[in-house]
Structure formats: C-alpha cells, structure tokens
Scaffold this motif. Sequence first.
Motif, PDB file in Angstrom:
ATOM      1  N   TYR A 100       0.841  -1.200   0.000  1.00  0.00           N
ATOM      2  CA  TYR A 100       0.000   0.000   0.000  1.00  0.00           C
ATOM      3  C   TYR A 100       0.879   1.253   0.000  1.00  0.00           C
ATOM      4  N   TRP A 101       1.861   1.275   0.919  1.00  0.00           N
ATOM      5  CA  TRP A 101       2.729   2.444   1.042  1.00  0.00           C
ATOM      6  C   TRP A 101       3.673   2.582  -0.149  1.00  0.00           C
ATOM      7  N   ARG A 102       4.177   1.476  -0.673  1.00  0.00           N
ATOM      8  CA  ARG A 102       5.070   1.532  -1.836  1.00  0.00           C
ATOM      9  C   ARG A 102       4.321   2.104  -3.032  1.00  0.00           C
ATOM     10  N   ALA A 103       3.079   1.632  -3.260  1.00  0.00           N
ATOM     11  CA  ALA A 103       2.271   2.143  -4.373  1.00  0.00           C
ATOM     12  C   ALA A 103       2.006   3.640  -4.203  1.00  0.00           C
ATOM     13  N   ALA A 104       1.633   4.047  -2.983  1.00  0.00           N
ATOM     14  CA  ALA A 104       1.356   5.471  -2.731  1.00  0.00           C
ATOM     15  C   ALA A 104       2.578   6.332  -3.019  1.00  0.00           C
ATOM     16  N   ALA A 105       3.768   5.844  -2.637  1.00  0.00           N
ATOM     17  CA  ALA A 105       5.011   6.592  -2.901  1.00  0.00           C
ATOM     18  C   ALA A 105       5.239   6.749  -4.398  1.00  0.00           C
ATOM     19  N   GLU A 106       4.681   5.820  -5.188  1.00  0.00           N
ATOM     20  CA  GLU A 106       4.784   5.876  -6.663  1.00  0.00           C
ATOM     21  C   GLU A 106       3.597   6.611  -7.277  1.00  0.00           C
ATOM     22  N   GLY A 107       2.713   7.183  -6.435  1.00  0.00           N
ATOM     23  CA  GLY A 107       1.556   7.920  -6.934  1.00  0.00           C
ATOM     24  C   GLY A 107       0.415   7.036  -7.405  1.00  0.00           C
ATOM     25  N   ARG A 108       0.367   5.793  -6.892  1.00  0.00           N
ATOM     26  CA  ARG A 108      -0.707   4.865  -7.263  1.00  0.00           C
ATOM     27  C   ARG A 108      -1.506   4.513  -6.015  1.00  0.00           C
ATOM     28  N   PHE A 109      -2.836   4.455  -6.157  1.00  0.00           N
ATOM     29  CA  PHE A 109      -3.718   4.161  -5.036  1.00  0.00           C
ATOM     30  C   PHE A 109      -4.179   2.712  -5.156  1.00  0.00           C
ATOM     31  N   MET A 110      -3.555   1.832  -4.381  1.00  0.00           N
ATOM     32  CA  MET A 110      -3.808   0.392  -4.447  1.00  0.00           C
ATOM     33  C   MET A 110      -4.410  -0.087  -3.130  1.00  0.00           C
ATOM     34  N   MET A 151      -7.112   1.357  -7.494  1.00  0.00           N
ATOM     35  CA  MET A 151      -8.427   1.955  -7.280  1.00  0.00           C
ATOM     36  C   MET A 151      -8.583   3.189  -8.175  1.00  0.00           C
ATOM     37  N   SER A 152      -9.835   3.626  -8.339  1.00  0.00           N
ATOM     38  CA  SER A 152     -10.120   4.812  -9.163  1.00  0.00           C
ATOM     39  C   SER A 152      -9.598   6.085  -8.499  1.00  0.00           C
ATOM     40  N   GLY A 153      -9.515   6.066  -7.157  1.00  0.00           N
ATOM     41  CA  GLY A 153      -9.111   7.276  -6.444  1.00  0.00           C
ATOM     42  C   GLY A 153     -10.249   8.264  -6.271  1.00  0.00           C
ATOM     43  N   ARG A 154     -11.477   7.837  -6.572  1.00  0.00           N
ATOM     44  CA  ARG A 154     -12.633   8.716  -6.445  1.00  0.00           C
ATOM     45  C   ARG A 154     -13.546   8.231  -5.328  1.00  0.00           C
ATOM     46  N   GLY A 155     -14.248   9.173  -4.713  1.00  0.00           N
ATOM     47  CA  GLY A 155     -15.193   8.838  -3.664  1.00  0.00           C
ATOM     48  C   GLY A 155     -15.975  10.063  -3.260  1.00  0.00           C
ATOM     49  N   HIS A 156     -16.627   9.980  -2.095  1.00  0.00           N
ATOM     50  CA  HIS A 156     -17.361  11.143  -1.577  1.00  0.00           C
ATOM     51  C   HIS A 156     -17.230  11.190  -0.058  1.00  0.00           C
ATOM     52  N   VAL A 157     -17.380  12.388   0.473  1.00  0.00           N
ATOM     53  CA  VAL A 157     -17.247  12.626   1.918  1.00  0.00           C
ATOM     54  C   VAL A 157     -18.484  12.081   2.629  1.00  0.00           C
ATOM     55  N   MET A 158     -18.247  11.145   3.571  1.00  0.00           N
ATOM     56  CA  MET A 158     -19.345  10.590   4.391  1.00  0.00           C
ATOM     57  C   MET A 158     -19.591  11.484   5.608  1.00  0.00           C
ATOM     58  N   LYS A 175     -15.956   7.605   1.478  1.00  0.00           N
ATOM     59  CA  LYS A 175     -16.400   6.315   0.928  1.00  0.00           C
ATOM     60  C   LYS A 175     -15.909   6.258  -0.514  1.00  0.00           C
ATOM     61  N   LEU A 176     -15.069   5.274  -0.794  1.00  0.00           N
ATOM     62  CA  LEU A 176     -14.496   5.115  -2.124  1.00  0.00           C
ATOM     63  C   LEU A 176     -15.518   4.526  -3.091  1.00  0.00           C
ATOM     64  N   GLU A 177     -15.374   4.830  -4.383  1.00  0.00           N
ATOM     65  CA  GLU A 177     -16.259   4.265  -5.417  1.00  0.00           C
ATOM     66  C   GLU A 177     -16.307   2.746  -5.316  1.00  0.00           C
ATOM     67  N   GLU A 178     -15.177   2.134  -4.935  1.00  0.00           N
ATOM     68  CA  GLU A 178     -15.081   0.673  -4.875  1.00  0.00           C
ATOM     69  C   GLU A 178     -15.688   0.085  -3.600  1.00  0.00           C
ATOM     70  N   GLY A 217     -17.959  15.198  -3.787  1.00  0.00           N
ATOM     71  CA  GLY A 217     -17.089  14.306  -4.545  1.00  0.00           C
ATOM     72  C   GLY A 217     -15.628  14.688  -4.332  1.00  0.00           C
ATOM     73  N   VAL A 218     -14.778  13.684  -4.165  1.00  0.00           N
ATOM     74  CA  VAL A 218     -13.351  13.910  -3.930  1.00  0.00           C
ATOM     75  C   VAL A 218     -12.521  12.951  -4.778  1.00  0.00           C
ATOM     76  N   SER A 219     -11.255  13.312  -4.971  1.00  0.00           N
ATOM     77  CA  SER A 219     -10.318  12.431  -5.675  1.00  0.00           C
ATOM     78  C   SER A 219      -8.997  12.414  -4.928  1.00  0.00           C
ATOM     79  N   VAL A 220      -8.278  11.314  -5.066  1.00  0.00           N
ATOM     80  CA  VAL A 220      -7.046  11.097  -4.307  1.00  0.00           C
ATOM     81  C   VAL A 220      -5.922  12.022  -4.769  1.00  0.00           C
ATOM     82  N   ILE A 221      -5.115  12.391  -3.824  1.00  0.00           N
ATOM     83  CA  ILE A 221      -3.890  13.164  -4.052  1.00  0.00           C
ATOM     84  C   ILE A 221      -2.898  12.634  -3.013  1.00  0.00           C
ATOM     85  N   PHE A 222      -1.626  12.700  -3.298  1.00  0.00           N
ATOM     86  CA  PHE A 222      -0.648  12.104  -2.385  1.00  0.00           C
ATOM     87  C   PHE A 222       0.186  13.160  -1.681  1.00  0.00           C
ATOM     88  N   GLU A 223       0.274  13.050  -0.357  1.00  0.00           N
ATOM     89  CA  GLU A 223       1.065  13.963   0.468  1.00  0.00           C
ATOM     90  C   GLU A 223       2.371  13.254   0.831  1.00  0.00           C
TER      91      GLU A 223
END
Length: 129
Positions: free
Chosen positions: A15-25, A56-63, A86-89, A110-116
């Motif tokens: 999970y963390w390795r993918a995020a460091a590469e800008g991928r949401f897994m 993942m799509s990286g999309r969702g909405h604020v619950m 809540k993620l689309e998936e 509606g929100v989309s993922v971004i990496f900090e």
Amino acid sequence: TMKPVPEISEVTEPYWRAAAEGRFMLPRCNTCDGVHHPPRRWCPHCWSQDMSWAEMSGRGHVMTFSIVHQPPSEGFEVPYILAVVKLEEGPQMMCNIVKCTTGDVTIGMGVSVIFETRGDIALPQFKPA
C-alpha cells in the motif's frame, strides 16, 4: 517539525510503496471480489486469505468530516479537515481533505485522491473532485 509517518508492516508495505509511486492500491479478495481498507491478512467480507492488490479509481465522496483545531502533534497546521471518505469501490477510509477551505467541505462532496509526501512515503489524501 515534520508530521509523523505511519509504521509500515509486511501487510501494509505494498500500500505504502504504491502510494510513494503515486498509485492508489488496495487489497481485493480473489474469493468474493471485496475490496477493503486498511490492508489486512484476511478479507473482512468472507475471511479468505486469497488476496491480490488492485489499483483503485481514487474517487469517492465525503461521508462525514470534522474540522480539527487542536493539532495532535507538532508539524500539523490547523485548522485542517479530517474526513471519512467512501471510495467508489466500497471501502471507507479516514483521511484529510486538502486543497479545500474548512468552510467549503460538505457531506456528499465528490473527492479524488492526491498524495502527500512525508519523507520516503506518501499518504493518500483527498481533494474536491
């Protein structure tokens, strides 16, 4: 002072390795096709241990959300938005809503993922879609 970084385990390392590469897994169960967060050794839907990692799509909405005014530790600039998205998936995850003023966040937004980036890792956070 830098914000804290999460502890990385054998289970969460992909999970963390993918995020460091800008991928949401996230883990997807090969038995029931359920997706879950946080990563764990077994599927919370059917208890199978047959998992694979899926992008993942990286999309969702604020619950729900809260505006944090008291920093949990040094390095946090307040106020900031702590939310459950809540993620689309399907899975829900706690995160920060960034690139959004505290007065503009809404339930259902509606929100989309971004990496900090924090040191060698990156945290998935979300911004308005």
